[in-house]
Design a protein around this motif. Sequence first.
Motif, PDB file in Angstrom:
ATOM      1  N   LYS A  32     -17.351  20.458  -2.869  1.00  0.00           N
ATOM      2  CA  LYS A  32     -17.295  19.469  -4.095  1.00  0.00           C
ATOM      3  C   LYS A  32     -16.172  18.350  -3.972  1.00  0.00           C
ATOM      4  O   LYS A  32     -14.905  18.955  -3.422  1.00  0.00           O
ATOM      5  CB  LYS A  32     -16.815  20.314  -5.465  1.00  0.00           C
TER       6      LYS A  32
ATOM      7  N   GLU B  88     -13.058  20.430  -2.450  1.00  0.00           N
ATOM      8  CA  GLU B  88     -13.162  21.975  -2.852  1.00  0.00           C
ATOM      9  C   GLU B  88     -14.125  22.756  -2.004  1.00  0.00           C
ATOM     10  O   GLU B  88     -15.236  22.088  -1.790  1.00  0.00           O
ATOM     11  CB  GLU B  88     -13.616  22.011  -4.309  1.00  0.00           C
TER      12      GLU B  88
ATOM     13  N   ASN C 270     -21.913  15.107  -6.131  1.00  0.00           N
ATOM     14  CA  ASN C 270     -20.817  15.029  -5.467  1.00  0.00           C
ATOM     15  C   ASN C 270     -20.544  16.724  -4.980  1.00  0.00           C
ATOM     16  O   ASN C 270     -19.708  16.974  -4.574  1.00  0.00           O
ATOM     17  CB  ASN C 270     -19.406  14.601  -6.281  1.00  0.00           C
TER      18      ASN C 270
ATOM     19  N   TYR D   6      -8.782  24.368  -2.629  1.00  0.00           N
ATOM     20  CA  TYR D   6      -8.726  22.892  -2.764  1.00  0.00           C
ATOM     21  C   TYR D   6      -7.852  22.323  -1.679  1.00  0.00           C
ATOM     22  O   TYR D   6      -6.910  22.633  -1.497  1.00  0.00           O
ATOM     23  CB  TYR D   6      -8.055  22.595  -4.197  1.00  0.00           C
TER      24      TYR D   6
ATOM     25  N   GLN E 128      -6.877  16.365 -14.731  1.00  0.00           N
ATOM     26  CA  GLN E 128      -8.460  16.100 -14.986  1.00  0.00           C
ATOM     27  C   GLN E 128      -9.321  17.341 -14.801  1.00  0.00           C
ATOM     28  O   GLN E 128     -10.381  17.310 -15.605  1.00  0.00           O
ATOM     29  CB  GLN E 128      -8.664  14.942 -14.103  1.00  0.00           C
ATOM     30  N   TYR E 129      -9.006  18.200 -13.748  1.00  0.00           N
ATOM     31  CA  TYR E 129     -10.230  19.162 -13.325  1.00  0.00           C
ATOM     32  C   TYR E 129      -9.967  20.917 -13.465  1.00  0.00           C
ATOM     33  O   TYR E 129     -10.776  21.505 -13.679  1.00  0.00           O
ATOM     34  CB  TYR E 129     -10.754  18.851 -12.232  1.00  0.00           C
TER      35      TYR E 129
ATOM     36  N   PHE F 244      -5.233  15.804 -10.156  1.00  0.00           N
ATOM     37  CA  PHE F 244      -6.330  16.660 -10.144  1.00  0.00           C
ATOM     38  C   PHE F 244      -6.114  17.582 -11.280  1.00  0.00           C
ATOM     39  O   PHE F 244      -7.295  18.186 -11.921  1.00  0.00           O
ATOM     40  CB  PHE F 244      -6.241  17.195  -8.880  1.00  0.00           C
TER      41      PHE F 244
ATOM     42  N   THR G  58     -13.498  10.863  -0.029  1.00  0.00           N
ATOM     43  CA  THR G  58     -12.938  10.392  -1.285  1.00  0.00           C
ATOM     44  C   THR G  58     -12.124   9.293  -1.169  1.00  0.00           C
ATOM     45  O   THR G  58     -12.490   8.156  -0.199  1.00  0.00           O
ATOM     46  CB  THR G  58     -11.744  11.573  -1.302  1.00  0.00           C
TER      47      THR G  58
ATOM     48  N   TYR H 234     -13.974  15.541  -5.325  1.00  0.00           N
ATOM     49  CA  TYR H 234     -13.274  14.893  -6.327  1.00  0.00           C
ATOM     50  C   TYR H 234     -12.663  13.694  -5.801  1.00  0.00           C
ATOM     51  O   TYR H 234     -11.636  13.578  -5.417  1.00  0.00           O
ATOM     52  CB  TYR H 234     -12.102  15.615  -6.733  1.00  0.00           C
ATOM     53  N   GLU H 235     -13.626  12.726  -5.853  1.00  0.00           N
ATOM     54  CA  GLU H 235     -13.184  11.322  -4.948  1.00  0.00           C
ATOM     55  C   GLU H 235     -11.949  10.646  -5.498  1.00  0.00           C
ATOM     56  O   GLU H 235     -11.098  10.200  -4.651  1.00  0.00           O
ATOM     57  CB  GLU H 235     -14.220  10.249  -5.267  1.00  0.00           C
TER      58      GLU H 235
END
Length: 706
Positions: A123, A132, A103, A267, A288-289, A285, A15, A125-126
């Motif tokens: 996964k 994740e 990713n 996470y 956004q997600y 985070f 990341t 999340y850079e």
Amino acid sequence: MAIIHGDNHVFLLTTRSCSYSFSVDQEGLLRHLYWGARIDSVDDFKNEPYVWEQGFHPIQDVKREECSSFGTMRFKETSFKVAFADGVRDFRYRYAGHTIDKNELTVVLEDLVYPLQMCLHYKVYEDVDIIEKRRTVKNIGSEMVTMERLHSGECSLPGAGWTLKNFNGMWNADFDAYEQTIAGGKTVLESLRGATGHVANPSFVLYQNAGETYGEVYYGALAWSGNFKIVLEQTPYEYLNILAGMSDTDFEWRLAGGEALETPALYLGYSPDGLDRMSNAMGEFSRQYVMPKPLADQPLSVLYNSWEATYFDVNEQAQLELIDKAAQIGVELFVMDDGWFGERSDDHAGLGDWQVNAVKFPNGLAPLTRKLKSYGMRFGLWIEPEMVNRDSALYRAHPDWVYHYPNRPVMEGRYQYMLDLTRQDVRDYIIGEIDRLLAEHEIAYIKWDMNRGISEVASANLDPSEFKTIWYQHTKGFYHIIQSLRTLHPEVEWEACASGGGRVDYGAMHYFDEFWPSDNTDPLDRLSIQEGYSYLYPIKYMRAWVTDSGNNGKRTMPLLFRLHSSMCGALGIGMNLNECTVEDMELLATYVKIYKDIRPIIQFGRLHRLASLPVDGLQAVQYENGEESVLFAFLDHPSRWRTTFSIRPRGLNPKTIYQVDREGQQQQHYSGAFLMNHGLDLSLNHDYASCMVRLLPERSRGEGNK
Ligand code: GLA
């Protein structure tokens, strides 16, 4: 590139600030290599062969693993336990392949003998430094396989002496943050309530030497609202092993041929600069997600909630009066809490019967919604859909719809039972009733409560051999119901409450727009509750009401202190406005207006915990959006005549001149460098003193000298 698979059979996930690495060793086993500050070269990681020397130290315990499984010479706590049909109880896997798609990485493991496959999903999340992890286990044969433990992920940290931060709480005392050095053995954080609960949070924060603005911090949060377990095992081999996922206490899941089970997500995050950066990365985070759109990007309304004003004693006349008063002070959303439905005059009756009580509301809810509409306000209601009271039409009609053993009485908690969400008829009933409620009335907001845990974990719907699946099925059933209702009514806003903050977790965040973090609305207690909450959960989700001073027999505090305390989150009002003085109404109106002005900074800005009462003698918190800042400071009692304090805001531009605005006092001007290094002096000189300070950029130092 976020994910690299090197020639050395090493995987490197990267990341913005962090790298995570593991390898496939010469036998095909996954070895955990690294989690920490960013390292870009995959070739730096050596995939050394591991040699089992037959000595006193079993190799699988000595070495850090990416997927430990019960059995062989593993004596540590492992992340997976399975029983095959013939009684063999270890998963002796080998790497069987992997795929990388942008990713996302999936690594496939298969047992050497039995047709069982496990996929490890990653996964990256850079931008927010989050990785994740999830797992899927699939029976690729035909004989039944029984899983007894399946964690979402495993990771580890080298060395010893790690400090754990978590939250120990109970009803009315949520998010009591504590720190504990892990010395040896296993430290377990667990919930066995069928929900997240207050006793521990499904998350961990670990560091060796860190504070708000310095030091490396490693953290994780589970996206799961049911029974969870986090095991932190300090091995004698100089590493801390970390397992996190669904609790294996009373868990069993059988997979017939072709069936699969996927875990909730875990996470994982890393901050090179302390807890402040961790909290803000999790806030970013989340927005956004995780948070549902579109509300993730919109500020939350100022709401009024009737609970502490009226408790169960709601009726048309009193609510109409409250609506008038709420409109006068600028409230945007009016929420009627418990007491409006069924035969509900206290907590002994009515849950399950989601029809408007005709005695309290002879004209239905229309007079309320009409009046609210005339003020341009929205309407919300409290429900507790997973529950039923013994004294309710629903229970009389369907006594078998609750979890129960046929030959034992069901324990009551708050005089209520838990509905059996493993049953499709029960899930359909709840969806149908709440759908009808939302369709019949103009309801824009639902506060979804949950006030007891599951006991007598058995279902008339299931074979006794399946009873240990209930914990998992209940949580999935809960997610199914809320998701179905969101799909049917996409315009409705949903708040998650479970006796206060008993359902604050990243699983619920996928389905709800905000959290009620505690039933304790004492503004001083609330400061520490809010501080605890803020480490891993976003301020935008943190509802905070101003209530009557002295409610619940607690101390009396000035309205300004109460307002400031609640303005630190998503502001709500819970006072009995019908009994407010004219002066109080004016103060409320003034501060609701100010809050609307600053709420984009509070709800979307960065949070800085500047001072904490037990350590620093005052509580101070700053919200900042790169330009403007809002600070709040609180004192409980002046101690030994200390009445002046200096706090050092963060995230300012050193060269910018800020206008320092202290609620009605003469403005002052300071450079960002002065404020951040010298500090901002505050005078707090009486019991329950508080202040709000705004920092507004005026000009740059260069410009000012021209
Ligand atoms: C729970 C909630 C409160 C309130 C009551 C109503 O205790 O946490 O906020 O809604 O239920 O009964």
